[in-house]
Design an enzyme around this catalytic site. Structure first.
Site, PDB file in Angstrom:
ATOM      1  N   PHE A  27      -5.821   5.945  -2.738  1.00  8.74           N
ATOM      2  CA  PHE A  27      -5.351   7.321  -2.563  1.00  8.74           C
ATOM      3  C   PHE A  27      -4.154   7.617  -3.472  1.00  8.74           C
ATOM      4  O   PHE A  27      -3.144   8.157  -3.020  1.00  8.74           O
ATOM      5  CB  PHE A  27      -4.975   7.545  -1.093  1.00  8.74           C
ATOM      6  CG  PHE A  27      -6.067   7.118  -0.139  1.00  8.74           C
ATOM      7  CD1 PHE A  27      -7.172   7.929   0.077  1.00  8.74           C
ATOM      8  CD2 PHE A  27      -6.014   5.882   0.495  1.00  8.74           C
ATOM      9  CE1 PHE A  27      -8.189   7.528   0.940  1.00  8.74           C
ATOM     10  CE2 PHE A  27      -7.029   5.468   1.361  1.00  8.74           C
ATOM     11  CZ  PHE A  27      -8.120   6.293   1.580  1.00  8.74           C
ATOM     12  N   GLY A  55       2.176  -0.041   2.788  1.00 11.72           N
ATOM     13  CA  GLY A  55       0.866   0.627   2.721  1.00 11.72           C
ATOM     14  C   GLY A  55       0.210   0.396   1.371  1.00 11.72           C
ATOM     15  O   GLY A  55       0.422   1.159   0.423  1.00 11.72           O
ATOM     16  N   SER A 133       4.356  -3.350   9.339  1.00  8.59           N
ATOM     17  CA  SER A 133       5.577  -3.094   8.578  1.00  8.59           C
ATOM     18  C   SER A 133       6.853  -3.290   9.404  1.00  8.59           C
ATOM     19  O   SER A 133       7.830  -3.899   8.951  1.00  8.59           O
ATOM     20  CB  SER A 133       5.487  -1.658   8.041  1.00  8.59           C
ATOM     21  OG  SER A 133       6.713  -1.032   8.019  1.00  8.59           O
ATOM     22  N   ASP A 150       4.224   4.447   2.038  1.00 10.12           N
ATOM     23  CA  ASP A 150       2.892   5.067   1.996  1.00 10.12           C
ATOM     24  C   ASP A 150       2.001   4.434   3.072  1.00 10.12           C
ATOM     25  O   ASP A 150       0.823   4.208   2.869  1.00 10.12           O
ATOM     26  CB  ASP A 150       2.284   4.862   0.597  1.00 10.12           C
ATOM     27  CG  ASP A 150       1.073   5.749   0.355  1.00 10.12           C
ATOM     28  OD1 ASP A 150       0.929   6.782   1.037  1.00 10.12           O
ATOM     29  OD2 ASP A 150       0.267   5.401  -0.536  1.00 10.12           O
ATOM     30  N   HIS A 153       0.954   7.616   8.624  1.00 12.73           N
ATOM     31  CA  HIS A 153       1.584   8.933   8.482  1.00 12.73           C
ATOM     32  C   HIS A 153       1.822   9.629   9.828  1.00 12.73           C
ATOM     33  O   HIS A 153       2.179  10.802   9.871  1.00 12.73           O
ATOM     34  CB  HIS A 153       0.743   9.834   7.574  1.00 12.73           C
ATOM     35  CG  HIS A 153       0.777   9.410   6.123  1.00 12.73           C
ATOM     36  ND1 HIS A 153       1.618   8.423   5.662  1.00 12.73           N
ATOM     37  CD2 HIS A 153       0.088   9.841   5.037  1.00 12.73           C
ATOM     38  CE1 HIS A 153       1.432   8.267   4.358  1.00 12.73           C
ATOM     39  NE2 HIS A 153       0.507   9.105   3.953  1.00 12.73           N
TER      40      HIS A 153
HETATM   41  N1  SAH Z   1      -0.886   3.022  -1.320  1.00 11.28           N
HETATM   42  C1  SAH Z   1      -2.320   3.016  -1.124  1.00 11.28           C
HETATM   43  C2  SAH Z   1      -2.774   3.816   0.069  1.00 11.28           C
HETATM   44  C3  SAH Z   1      -2.195   3.371   1.380  1.00 11.28           C
HETATM   45  S1  SAH Z   1      -3.144   3.974   2.761  1.00 11.28           S
HETATM   46  C4  SAH Z   1      -3.026   3.486  -2.395  1.00 11.28           C
HETATM   47  O1  SAH Z   1      -2.386   3.641  -3.439  1.00 11.28           O
HETATM   48  O2  SAH Z   1      -4.236   3.695  -2.360  1.00 11.28           O
HETATM   49  C5  SAH Z   1      -2.111   3.516   4.090  1.00 11.28           C
HETATM   50  C6  SAH Z   1      -2.094   2.034   4.404  1.00 11.28           C
HETATM   51  O3  SAH Z   1      -1.044   1.834   5.357  1.00 11.28           O
HETATM   52  C7  SAH Z   1      -3.368   1.484   5.048  1.00 11.28           C
HETATM   53  O4  SAH Z   1      -3.909   0.469   4.254  1.00 11.28           O
HETATM   54  C8  SAH Z   1      -2.906   0.952   6.419  1.00 11.28           C
HETATM   55  O5  SAH Z   1      -3.516  -0.272   6.795  1.00 11.28           O
HETATM   56  C9  SAH Z   1      -1.419   0.769   6.204  1.00 11.28           C
HETATM   57  N2  SAH Z   1      -0.644   0.842   7.445  1.00 11.28           N
HETATM   58  C10 SAH Z   1      -0.666   1.819   8.386  1.00 11.28           C
HETATM   59  N3  SAH Z   1       0.190   1.551   9.370  1.00 11.28           N
HETATM   60  C11 SAH Z   1       0.777   0.360   9.068  1.00 11.28           C
HETATM   61  C12 SAH Z   1       1.727  -0.476   9.727  1.00 11.28           C
HETATM   62  N4  SAH Z   1       2.250  -0.144  10.893  1.00 11.28           N
HETATM   63  N5  SAH Z   1       2.092  -1.627   9.127  1.00 11.28           N
HETATM   64  C13 SAH Z   1       1.541  -2.004   7.962  1.00 11.28           C
HETATM   65  N6  SAH Z   1       0.634  -1.255   7.289  1.00 11.28           N
HETATM   66  C14 SAH Z   1       0.239  -0.094   7.837  1.00 11.28           C
HETATM   67 MG    MG Z   2      -0.591   8.075   0.201  1.00  4.34          MG
END
Ligand code: SAH
Ligand code: MG
Length: 218
Positions: A27, A55, A133, A150, A153
């Site tokens: 994304f 992320g 995280s 990232d 959300h």
């Molecule tokens: N940066 C990526 C997109 C990230 S999508 C790109 O360039 O395509 C969001 C990611 O955040 C997902 O893979 C999801 O597994 C991760 N995520 C969501 N909540 C999280 C948490 N609490 N701890 C760690 N990772 C998390």
């Molecule tokens: Mg994003």
């Protein structure tokens, strides 16, 4: 802020990775990935301080950040539990059924991240952390130069990322937030809240490209 020409010139850093970037699920539109990389490149802090990405998904943004981190001799720590955010789950807009592990029944993007990092020649730069995280932040006790948020959300998750990681950012370090949309029609508003919170706390704008905002910690 960087002008369009600067960013266009900077794209040449990724010319040998074009195909890999095109083939990587994720994304991060190219113009935003390039701007993200450019902002890490301009971060003046010592390369002994790592960059942290919250992320990673399949590694698209990590390819952009990792390429610059490697050039700087800086480590990039990619934190993701790899089970997907809310919007990646079945029934949601950004669900990819091919990423569900048939044994666990959960989303799993870890092997894709590892593959992206290996194919982009960044194994010596990127440290992959498969963890929540907030949990990882609770045991990580070093300063960092660059933070890219990232991950999830949702309100609680995104604010927890901010609260857990922003205090680790060294003074003069950069905070990048993705998916900041001024118009609620274009996307969720939680990243926008993080962006505003940072400005209120004294961060200074460095760059805006698409939905990416980068700020410097005073
Ligand atoms: N940066 C990526 C997109 C990230 S999508 C790109 O360039 O395509 C969001 C990611 O955040 C997902 O893979 C999801 O597994 C991760 N995520 C969501 N909540 C999280 C948490 N609490 N701890 C760690 N990772 C998390
Ligand atoms: Mg994003």
């Amino acid at each position: 802020m960087f002008d369009d020409e600067t960013l266009r010139d900077y794209a040449s850093l990724f010319s040998d990775k074009k195909e890999l970037i095109r083939a990587t699920k994720g994304f991060m539109p190219p113009a935003e990935g390039i701007a993200l990389a450019r902002s890490l490149d301009s971060c003046p802090l010592d390369p002994c301080l790592p960059a942290v990405e919250i992320g990673s998904y399949a590694g698209l943004s990590a390819i952009y950040l990792g390429t610059v981190a490697k050039k700087q001799g800086r480590a990039l720590i990619c934190v993701d539990h790899h089970h997907g955010s809310e919007e990646n789950q079945p029934g949601w807009e950004f669900h990819d059924p091919s990423l569900v592990d048939p044994v666990s029944g959960k989303m799993d993007t870890l092997y894709l991240l590892r593959r992206s990092i290996e194919l982009s020649g960044l194994s010596d730069t990127v440290i992959i952390v498969a963890a929540d995280s907030h949990r990882f932040a609770s045991v990580y006790d070093c300063r960092i130069a660059f933070l890219f948020i990232d991950g999830g959300h949702g309100f609680d998750q995104a604010h927890s990322d901010y609260r857990s990681w922003v205090p680790k950012l060294a003074s003069g370090g950069y905070l990048a937030v993705h998916d900041v949309f001024d118009d609620p029609e274009s996307g969720g508003q939680v990243p926008l809240l993080l962006y505003r919170k940072a400005l209120e706390e004294g961060f200074v704008d460095v760059l805006a490209q698409g939905s990416l905002r980068v700020m410097r910690k005073a």
